[in-house]
Design an enzyme around this catalytic site. Structure first.
Site, PDB file in Angstrom:
ATOM      1  N   ASN A  11      -3.124   2.384  -3.882  1.00 13.07           N
ATOM      2  CA  ASN A  11      -1.693   2.937  -4.158  1.00 13.07           C
ATOM      3  C   ASN A  11      -0.901   2.595  -5.471  1.00 13.07           C
ATOM      4  O   ASN A  11      -0.682   1.822  -6.033  1.00 13.07           O
ATOM      5  CB  ASN A  11      -0.908   2.302  -3.027  1.00 13.07           C
ATOM      6  N   TRP A  12      -0.794   3.830  -5.962  1.00  5.08           N
ATOM      7  CA  TRP A  12      -0.517   3.863  -7.442  1.00  5.08           C
ATOM      8  C   TRP A  12       0.877   3.699  -7.576  1.00  5.08           C
ATOM      9  O   TRP A  12       1.562   3.401  -8.684  1.00  5.08           O
ATOM     10  CB  TRP A  12      -0.991   5.109  -8.325  1.00  5.08           C
ATOM     11  N   LYS A  13       1.565   3.909  -6.503  1.00 10.11           N
ATOM     12  CA  LYS A  13       3.148   3.746  -6.608  1.00 10.11           C
ATOM     13  C   LYS A  13       3.777   4.854  -7.363  1.00 10.11           C
ATOM     14  O   LYS A  13       2.949   5.807  -7.854  1.00 10.11           O
ATOM     15  CB  LYS A  13       3.592   2.302  -6.717  1.00 10.11           C
ATOM     16  N   HIS A 101       5.531   2.743   4.010  1.00 11.40           N
ATOM     17  CA  HIS A 101       5.355   1.756   3.280  1.00 11.40           C
ATOM     18  C   HIS A 101       6.544   0.632   3.156  1.00 11.40           C
ATOM     19  O   HIS A 101       7.727   1.221   3.109  1.00 11.40           O
ATOM     20  CB  HIS A 101       5.117   2.020   1.899  1.00 11.40           C
ATOM     21  N   GLU A 103       8.036  -0.696   0.983  1.00 17.97           N
ATOM     22  CA  GLU A 103       9.227  -0.239  -0.388  1.00 17.97           C
ATOM     23  C   GLU A 103       9.940   0.986   0.168  1.00 17.97           C
ATOM     24  O   GLU A 103      11.118   1.230  -0.121  1.00 17.97           O
ATOM     25  CB  GLU A 103       8.356   0.560  -1.458  1.00 17.97           C
ATOM     26  N   GLU A 173       0.785  -5.198   5.369  1.00 23.40           N
ATOM     27  CA  GLU A 173       1.291  -5.642   4.033  1.00 23.40           C
ATOM     28  C   GLU A 173       2.333  -6.545   4.228  1.00 23.40           C
ATOM     29  O   GLU A 173       3.508  -6.097   4.443  1.00 23.40           O
ATOM     30  CB  GLU A 173       1.563  -4.267   3.167  1.00 23.40           C
ATOM     31  N   GLY A 179       2.993  -7.244  -4.796  1.00 20.43           N
ATOM     32  CA  GLY A 179       3.426  -7.388  -6.198  1.00 20.43           C
ATOM     33  C   GLY A 179       3.825  -8.653  -6.895  1.00 20.43           C
ATOM     34  O   GLY A 179       4.447  -9.013  -7.840  1.00 20.43           O
ATOM     35  N   SER A 219      -1.179  -8.031  -3.209  1.00 23.13           N
ATOM     36  CA  SER A 219      -1.877  -8.856  -4.330  1.00 23.13           C
ATOM     37  C   SER A 219      -3.355  -9.016  -4.194  1.00 23.13           C
ATOM     38  O   SER A 219      -4.020  -9.849  -4.587  1.00 23.13           O
ATOM     39  CB  SER A 219      -1.172 -10.286  -4.501  1.00 23.13           C
ATOM     40  N   GLY A 240      -2.233  -2.344  -4.807  1.00 21.36           N
ATOM     41  CA  GLY A 240      -1.355  -1.658  -5.597  1.00 21.36           C
ATOM     42  C   GLY A 240      -1.792  -1.905  -7.099  1.00 21.36           C
ATOM     43  O   GLY A 240      -2.475  -0.890  -7.550  1.00 21.36           O
ATOM     44  N   GLY A 241      -1.147  -2.992  -7.699  1.00 18.13           N
ATOM     45  CA  GLY A 241      -1.316  -3.200  -9.080  1.00 18.13           C
ATOM     46  C   GLY A 241      -2.836  -3.334  -9.645  1.00 18.13           C
ATOM     47  O   GLY A 241      -3.343  -2.475 -10.767  1.00 18.13           O
TER      48      GLY A 241
HETATM   49  O1  LIG Z   1       1.909  -2.411  -1.776  1.00 17.70           O
HETATM   50  C1  LIG Z   1       0.874  -2.544  -2.034  1.00 17.70           C
HETATM   51  C2  LIG Z   1      -0.080  -1.572  -1.903  1.00 17.70           C
HETATM   52  O2  LIG Z   1       0.565  -0.623  -0.894  1.00 17.70           O
HETATM   53  C3  LIG Z   1       0.594  -3.802  -2.519  1.00 17.70           C
HETATM   54  O3  LIG Z   1       0.713  -3.860  -4.074  1.00 17.70           O
HETATM   55  P1  LIG Z   1      -0.057  -5.191  -4.876  1.00 17.70           P
HETATM   56  O4  LIG Z   1      -1.202  -4.881  -4.723  1.00 17.70           O
HETATM   57  O5  LIG Z   1       0.543  -4.874  -6.483  1.00 17.70           O
HETATM   58  O6  LIG Z   1       0.738  -6.498  -4.409  1.00 17.70           O
END
Ligand SMILES: O=C(CO)COP(=O)(O)O
Length: 262
Positions: A11-13, A101, A103, A173, A179, A219, A240-241
């Site tokens: 997930n590149w956000k 998600h 967010e 999640e 993050g 993470s 994510g990251g």
């Molecule tokens: O929200 C995430 C994937 O959808 C997780 O993000 P991180 O891996 O950056 O913690």
């Protein structure tokens, strides 16, 4: 137990423009040759504006990785300024779409009802929804995380037929692990993912629940992914990251495939 092919979804956000997206997809594909794809499904989830470019690279180079979107509208078309229809995503060759998600649940006030409507829209257009659930730190510290996640899951899938439940992917999640660098322990991930599978059996049947992939996210990186996907009920990761770094994403995909390292 059914053998579930692990899924690693990046997930590149809101990161990377369409030119940067092309470069990253090419680097991931180079680092992850075809032999891995028998044992792991790998997908990238870029911003909407990158998807057409990603499609061009994947089709042009006949890559085995797939791609998807981070959200979709509950509606098919019409006066919904700024929204994106599942029909458009399907036309672009998307395989997956992330729904609910944390967010979006937090920043866009998406309720379980909204997430359910989006899940139905995804299924209607032949997309695989990756339905996200997860508790905040207060719920975790109160020891109520299992019940909380089961309630969120059931609300987000309410009324779906067993056949429809069989077409979704679930991503657990925990919000406190996103993050933050604070990853849930593999046992924490297993505890909730196993409760998720139990709840899926309640709303469908054992065979369906056994076939659905349940991912962990929060993470995840190349160092911790092995332990996490080694758990009985964890079938991959929503990353994510670490999905923005080609080498790390390829390495963690290879680990989920059971090796060898690329
Ligand atoms: O929200 C995430 C994937 O959808 C997780 O993000 P991180 O891996 O950056 O913690």
């Amino acid at each position: 137990m059914m053998a579930r092919t692990p899924l690693i979804a990046g997930n590149w956000k809101m990161n990377l423009n369409h030119l940067e997206a092309i470069a990253l997809v090419q680097k991931i594909a180079f680092a992850l040759p075809a032999k891995y794809f028998d044992k792991v499904d790998v997908t990238v989830i870029p911003p909407f504006t990158d998807i057409r470019s990603v499609q061009t690279v994947v089709d042009g180079d006949k890559l085995l990785l797939t791609y998807g979107a981070q959200d979709l509208s509950a509606h098919d078309s019409g006066a919904f300024t700024g929204e994106i229809s599942g029909a458009f995503l399907a036309k672009l060759g998307c395989t997956y779409v992330v729904v609910g998600h944390s967010e979006r649940r937090t920043m866009h006030a998406e309720t379980d009802e909204v997430v359910l409507a989006k899940t139905k829209a995804a299924l209607k257009h032949g997309l695989t929804p990756i339905v996200c659930i997860g508790e905040g730190l207060d719920i975790r510290e109160a020891g109520e995380h299992v019940a909380y996640n089961v309630t969120q899951l059931k609300g987000s899938l309410a009324g779906l037929s067993a056949e429809e439940v069989g077409k979704v992917v679930i991503a657990y999640e925990p919000v406190w692990a996103i993050g933050t660098g604070r990853v849930a322990s593999a046992q924490d991930a297993q505890e909730v993912c196993s409760a998720v599978r139990g709840a899926l059996a309640e709303i469908s049947d054992d065979a369906t629940a056994d076939s659905v992939r349940v991912l962990y996210g929060g993470s995840v990186n190349a160092k911790n992914v092995g332990d996490i996907v080694g758990q009985t009920d964890v079938d991959g990761a929503l990353v994510g990251g670490a999905s923005l770094k080609s080498d790390e994403f390829a390495t963690l995909s290879a680990i989920a495939a059971g090796g060898p390292l690329p």
